[in-house]
Write a protein that holds these residues in place. Structure first.
Motif, PDB file in Angstrom:
ATOM      1  N   GLN A  77       0.971  -1.395  -0.006  1.00 21.71           N
ATOM      2  CA  GLN A  77       0.074   0.003  -0.028  1.00 21.71           C
ATOM      3  C   GLN A  77       0.991   1.448  -0.069  1.00 21.71           C
ATOM      4  OE1 GLN A  77      -2.120   0.955   3.626  1.00 21.71           O
ATOM      5  NE2 GLN A  77      -4.066   1.520   2.320  1.00 21.71           N
ATOM      6  N   GLU A  78       0.508   2.381  -0.590  1.00 21.62           N
ATOM      7  CA  GLU A  78       1.111   3.522  -0.811  1.00 21.62           C
ATOM      8  C   GLU A  78       1.384   4.322   0.677  1.00 21.62           C
ATOM      9  OE1 GLU A  78       0.794   7.764  -3.034  1.00 21.62           O
ATOM     10  OE2 GLU A  78      -0.761   6.473  -3.033  1.00 21.62           O
ATOM     11  N   ASP A  79       2.511   4.867   0.726  1.00 20.21           N
ATOM     12  CA  ASP A  79       2.866   5.438   2.066  1.00 20.21           C
ATOM     13  C   ASP A  79       1.848   6.460   2.279  1.00 20.21           C
ATOM     14  OD1 ASP A  79       3.851   6.658   4.323  1.00 20.21           O
ATOM     15  OD2 ASP A  79       5.622   7.535   2.952  1.00 20.21           O
ATOM     16  N   LEU A  80       1.454   6.529   3.734  1.00 20.63           N
ATOM     17  CA  LEU A  80       0.238   7.441   4.043  1.00 20.63           C
ATOM     18  C   LEU A  80       0.696   8.832   4.102  1.00 20.63           C
ATOM     19  CD1 LEU A  80      -1.440   5.799   6.969  1.00 20.63           C
ATOM     20  CD2 LEU A  80      -1.930   5.315   4.615  1.00 20.63           C
ATOM     21  N   TYR A  81       1.685   9.204   4.336  1.00 19.13           N
ATOM     22  CA  TYR A  81       2.284  10.556   3.961  1.00 19.13           C
ATOM     23  C   TYR A  81       2.501  10.953   2.708  1.00 19.13           C
ATOM     24  CZ  TYR A  81       3.880  10.112   8.924  1.00 19.13           C
ATOM     25  OH  TYR A  81       3.775  10.161  10.248  1.00 19.13           O
ATOM     26  N   ALA A  82       2.790  10.090   1.704  1.00 19.42           N
ATOM     27  CA  ALA A  82       2.885  10.263   0.237  1.00 19.42           C
ATOM     28  C   ALA A  82       1.347  10.336  -0.281  1.00 19.42           C
ATOM     29  CB  ALA A  82       3.605   9.175  -0.491  1.00 19.42           C
ATOM     30  N   THR A  83       0.525   9.887   0.363  1.00 14.65           N
ATOM     31  CA  THR A  83      -1.060   9.895  -0.143  1.00 14.65           C
ATOM     32  C   THR A  83      -1.386  11.283  -0.020  1.00 14.65           C
ATOM     33  OG1 THR A  83      -1.488   7.500   0.410  1.00 14.65           O
ATOM     34  CG2 THR A  83      -3.258   9.095   0.302  1.00 14.65           C
ATOM     35  N   LEU A  84      -1.052  11.771   1.150  1.00 12.78           N
ATOM     36  CA  LEU A  84      -1.748  13.316   1.379  1.00 12.78           C
ATOM     37  C   LEU A  84      -0.655  14.293   0.929  1.00 12.78           C
ATOM     38  CD1 LEU A  84      -2.690  12.821   5.266  1.00 12.78           C
ATOM     39  CD2 LEU A  84      -4.165  12.916   3.243  1.00 12.78           C
ATOM     40  N   GLY A  85       0.625  13.867   0.264  1.00 14.26           N
ATOM     41  CA  GLY A  85       1.625  14.733  -0.086  1.00 14.26           C
ATOM     42  C   GLY A  85       2.227  15.533   1.009  1.00 14.26           C
ATOM     43  N   VAL A  86       2.545  14.908   2.261  1.00 16.13           N
ATOM     44  CA  VAL A  86       3.314  15.596   3.090  1.00 16.13           C
ATOM     45  C   VAL A  86       4.567  14.935   3.641  1.00 16.13           C
ATOM     46  CG1 VAL A  86       1.280  16.823   4.172  1.00 16.13           C
ATOM     47  CG2 VAL A  86       1.793  14.656   4.898  1.00 16.13           C
ATOM     48  N   PRO A  87       5.651  15.613   4.037  1.00 16.49           N
ATOM     49  CA  PRO A  87       6.724  14.761   4.671  1.00 16.49           C
ATOM     50  C   PRO A  87       6.285  14.109   5.925  1.00 16.49           C
ATOM     51  CG  PRO A  87       7.045  17.134   5.137  1.00 16.49           C
ATOM     52  CD  PRO A  87       5.852  17.007   4.233  1.00 16.49           C
ATOM     53  N   ILE A  95      -0.982  18.428   7.929  1.00 14.31           N
ATOM     54  CA  ILE A  95      -1.840  17.277   7.739  1.00 14.31           C
ATOM     55  C   ILE A  95      -3.143  17.779   7.364  1.00 14.31           C
ATOM     56  CG2 ILE A  95      -2.605  14.973   8.347  1.00 14.31           C
ATOM     57  CD1 ILE A  95       0.158  14.827   9.793  1.00 14.31           C
ATOM     58  N   LYS A  96      -3.766  18.397   8.257  1.00 13.80           N
ATOM     59  CA  LYS A  96      -5.052  18.947   8.037  1.00 13.80           C
ATOM     60  C   LYS A  96      -5.191  19.670   6.807  1.00 13.80           C
ATOM     61  CE  LYS A  96      -9.057  20.819  10.621  1.00 13.80           C
ATOM     62  NZ  LYS A  96      -9.350  21.708  11.947  1.00 13.80           N
ATOM     63  N   ASN A  97      -4.391  20.555   6.587  1.00 14.59           N
ATOM     64  CA  ASN A  97      -4.577  21.369   5.254  1.00 14.59           C
ATOM     65  C   ASN A  97      -4.333  20.739   4.091  1.00 14.59           C
ATOM     66  OD1 ASN A  97      -4.997  23.717   6.934  1.00 14.59           O
ATOM     67  ND2 ASN A  97      -3.027  24.257   6.806  1.00 14.59           N
ATOM     68  N   ALA A  98      -3.521  19.803   4.071  1.00 14.14           N
ATOM     69  CA  ALA A  98      -3.521  18.789   3.009  1.00 14.14           C
ATOM     70  C   ALA A  98      -4.290  17.868   2.681  1.00 14.14           C
ATOM     71  CB  ALA A  98      -2.077  18.023   3.038  1.00 14.14           C
ATOM     72  N   TYR A  99      -5.197  17.514   3.513  1.00 20.87           N
ATOM     73  CA  TYR A  99      -6.215  16.488   3.550  1.00 20.87           C
ATOM     74  C   TYR A  99      -7.585  17.279   2.910  1.00 20.87           C
ATOM     75  CZ  TYR A  99     -10.539  14.292   4.936  1.00 20.87           C
ATOM     76  OH  TYR A  99     -11.824  13.649   4.861  1.00 20.87           O
ATOM     77  N   ARG A 100      -7.583  18.469   3.281  1.00 20.70           N
ATOM     78  CA  ARG A 100      -8.710  19.481   2.832  1.00 20.70           C
ATOM     79  C   ARG A 100      -8.686  19.454   1.457  1.00 20.70           C
ATOM     80  NH1 ARG A 100     -10.027  23.946   7.567  1.00 20.70           N
ATOM     81  NH2 ARG A 100     -10.884  22.686   9.185  1.00 20.70           N
ATOM     82  N   GLN A 101      -7.123  20.084   1.101  1.00 21.84           N
ATOM     83  CA  GLN A 101      -7.069  20.546  -0.492  1.00 21.84           C
ATOM     84  C   GLN A 101      -7.278  18.934  -1.183  1.00 21.84           C
ATOM     85  OE1 GLN A 101      -3.192  22.052  -0.607  1.00 21.84           O
ATOM     86  NE2 GLN A 101      -3.749  23.835   0.490  1.00 21.84           N
ATOM     87  N   ALA A 102      -6.830  17.971  -0.765  1.00 18.74           N
ATOM     88  CA  ALA A 102      -6.724  16.731  -1.521  1.00 18.74           C
ATOM     89  C   ALA A 102      -8.323  16.188  -1.630  1.00 18.74           C
ATOM     90  CB  ALA A 102      -5.923  15.540  -1.031  1.00 18.74           C
ATOM     91  N   TYR A 127      -5.677  10.151   6.427  1.00 22.60           N
ATOM     92  CA  TYR A 127      -6.023  11.296   7.375  1.00 22.60           C
ATOM     93  C   TYR A 127      -6.548  10.620   8.630  1.00 22.60           C
ATOM     94  CZ  TYR A 127      -7.873  15.548   9.519  1.00 22.60           C
ATOM     95  OH  TYR A 127      -8.110  16.501  10.311  1.00 22.60           O
ATOM     96  N   SER A 128      -7.376   9.490   8.533  1.00 22.36           N
ATOM     97  CA  SER A 128      -7.791   9.298   9.855  1.00 22.36           C
ATOM     98  C   SER A 128      -6.931   8.658  10.750  1.00 22.36           C
ATOM     99  CB  SER A 128      -8.726   8.105   9.556  1.00 22.36           C
ATOM    100  OG  SER A 128      -8.154   6.686   8.729  1.00 22.36           O
ATOM    101  N   ILE A 129      -5.490   8.092  10.097  1.00 19.38           N
ATOM    102  CA  ILE A 129      -4.554   7.618  10.906  1.00 19.38           C
ATOM    103  C   ILE A 129      -3.709   8.588  11.181  1.00 19.38           C
ATOM    104  CG2 ILE A 129      -2.744   5.946  10.622  1.00 19.38           C
ATOM    105  CD1 ILE A 129      -4.242   4.238   8.778  1.00 19.38           C
ATOM    106  N   LEU A 130      -3.348   9.472  10.441  1.00 21.91           N
ATOM    107  CA  LEU A 130      -2.127  10.547  10.608  1.00 21.91           C
ATOM    108  C   LEU A 130      -2.410  11.685  11.605  1.00 21.91           C
ATOM    109  CD1 LEU A 130      -0.248  10.650   7.262  1.00 21.91           C
ATOM    110  CD2 LEU A 130       0.299   9.368   9.129  1.00 21.91           C
ATOM    111  N   SER A 131      -3.941  11.834  11.545  1.00 19.92           N
ATOM    112  CA  SER A 131      -4.429  12.897  12.427  1.00 19.92           C
ATOM    113  C   SER A 131      -4.695  12.415  13.986  1.00 19.92           C
ATOM    114  CB  SER A 131      -5.918  13.379  11.551  1.00 19.92           C
ATOM    115  OG  SER A 131      -7.048  12.214  12.000  1.00 19.92           O
TER     116      SER A 131
END
Length: 429
Positions: A77-87, A95-102, A127-131
């Motif tokens: 599975q794709e890296d969760l950070y890469a999924t949201l486009g954040v380091p 993380i919250k801002n990246a989730y809203r935009q995506a 987002y449910s995991i990284l938040s």
């Protein structure tokens, strides 16, 4: 299904799969010694699995096992950070801002493509995991397999693992159980409008008429997207659940995997006939005139919120909001800094010496300003209460400052030279 792993065989198999995925180099594309080393590593992992992984290499896919004579890495599975486009060092706010935009970009109601729907599910999961700080810490240390597997076990050195979570971390999707479908109407998108206003309107407020293009609820179907009189039936394929279950063969055995229903697209319902006015979207695009009230004391960059004047929500959902961003046009006579206003006044050297009552322009019109005798070049005079008002309060105002510029003549008549010479002699006595 939750089981207690009493041996390290399963964990070794998982570690092996991760190692093969990081290499991302199938044996079919290797040659010579590299292929031999890769094959040896695969056999070693098979032995460590203690029968969990087959001794003979097989290619694993979502639909089954193909006994082809090549070794292929398990698709991770794709890296969760890469999924949201954040380091990985991203803050909670990032993380919250990246989730809203995506989410806005890939939401099924905005982007109907199949790839977008799959991407939207991945974004929600990430987002449910990284938040969640605790889940994020577990994911950073153990990956997907450790998110729900950190609870108490049946003894020292034993942990409970949810096989559906492990399956999901390798193959995506879920391995059984019920699915949650989004229900209820969703709010429409917010709109932005950039508005230029003059200097005085920014100070004392006023009204401006604007025209916007927005999505409004369809009058024919009431925003539901269904033709009047058409039936909306429960999907017979998924029984209204929106998902279907299929059995797949994995390195962990046969497991159930959920996927979106191909008949209803995950809605759980089948529409007999969609509305022809809006093509089943529930919204239509229209142009609309609005009157915007500008409060006193605004500045460039301020924004006004007009509730309910954004795009209408899909399927009868509430409308978003309209945000009006203000840009204040400059005035050649004045310069504003907060609640204070600055202006220049040019006077002759004789008026600067003798003093005079000047008529100076302000935002309230021309007013009298006393120029004291002996005023020096660059002197600043203050008119209290003639500046800009405080936001939404015209009774509280700043000051108007006048910078005095003394004009020195470059040429003098003979009479002027004689008088100035006498004045100089008198000053030197």
């Amino acid at each position: 299904m939750r089981v207690v792993l009493l041996t390290c065989g399963l964990l070794a198999a998982i570690g092996c799969a991760e190692q093969q995925q990081r290499r991302q180099t199938p044996l079919a594309f290797m040659g010579g010694a590299a292929a031999q080393r890769h094959g040896a590593a695969a056999r070693s992992c098979g032995a460590a699995g203690a029968g969990v992984a087959p001794a003979r290499a097989a290619r694993v896919s979502r639909v089954g096992v193909s006994r082809r004579p090549r070794v292929a890495g398990v698709r991770m599975q794709e890296d969760l950070y890469a999924t949201l486009g954040v380091p990985r060092s991203a803050s909670e706010k990032d993380i919250k801002n990246a989730y809203r935009q995506a989410a806005r970009k890939y939401h099924p109601d905005v982007n109907p493509s199949d790839d977008a729907k799959v991407k939207f599910q991945s974004i929600n999961e990430a987002y449910s995991i990284l938040s969640n700080p605790e889940m994020r810490a577990r994911y950073d240390q153990f990956g997907m397999a450790g998110i729900k597997g950190m609870g108490g076990g049946g003894g020292p050195g034993m942990q409970d693992f949810d096989l559906s979570d492990i399956f999901e971390s390798f193959f995506g999707g879920q391995a059984g159980g019920g699915a949650r479908r989004r229900s209820g109407p969703m709010q429409g998108e917010d709109l932005r409008f950039d508005l230029d206003i003059d200097f005085n309107t920014a100070l004392f407020g006023g009204q401006k008429k604007i025209r916007i293009n927005q999505l409004e609820s369809c009058d024919t179907c009431g925003g539901k997207g269904v033709a009047p009189g058409a039936a909306v039936n429960t999907c017979s394929t998924c029984g209204g659940k929106g998902v279907v279950v299929q059995v797949v063969n994995t390195i962990l055995g046969r497991m159930q995997q959920q996927s979106r229903c191909p008949t209803c697209g995950g809605t759980g319902t089948v529409v007999e006939k969609y509305c022809g006015s809006c093509d089943g979207k529930g919204v239509v695009k229209r142009s609309k005139k609005l009157t915007v009230n500008i409060p006193p004391g605004v500045e460039s960059g301020n924004r006004l919120r007009v509730r309910g004047e954004g795009d209408a929500g899909p399927k009868g959902g509430p409308s978003g909001d309209l945000y009006v961003f203000l840009n204040v046009l400059s005035d050649p006579r004045f310069k504003r800094e907060g609640m204070d206003i600055y202006a220049d006044a040019s006077v002759s050297y004789l008026d600067a010496i003798l003093g005079k009552t000047l008529r100076v322009p302000t935002v309230d019109g021309e007013v009298d300003l006393v120029l004291p005798a002996g005023t020096q070049p660059g002197t600043t005079l203050r008119l209290e209460g003639k500046g800009a008002p405080k936001l939404n309060n015209v009774n509280l105002r700043g000051s108007h400052y006048v910078n005095v510029k003394v004009q020195i003549p470059k040429t003098l008549s003979s009479t002027e030279k004689e008088l100035i010479a006498k004045l100089k002699e008198e000053a030197e006595r």
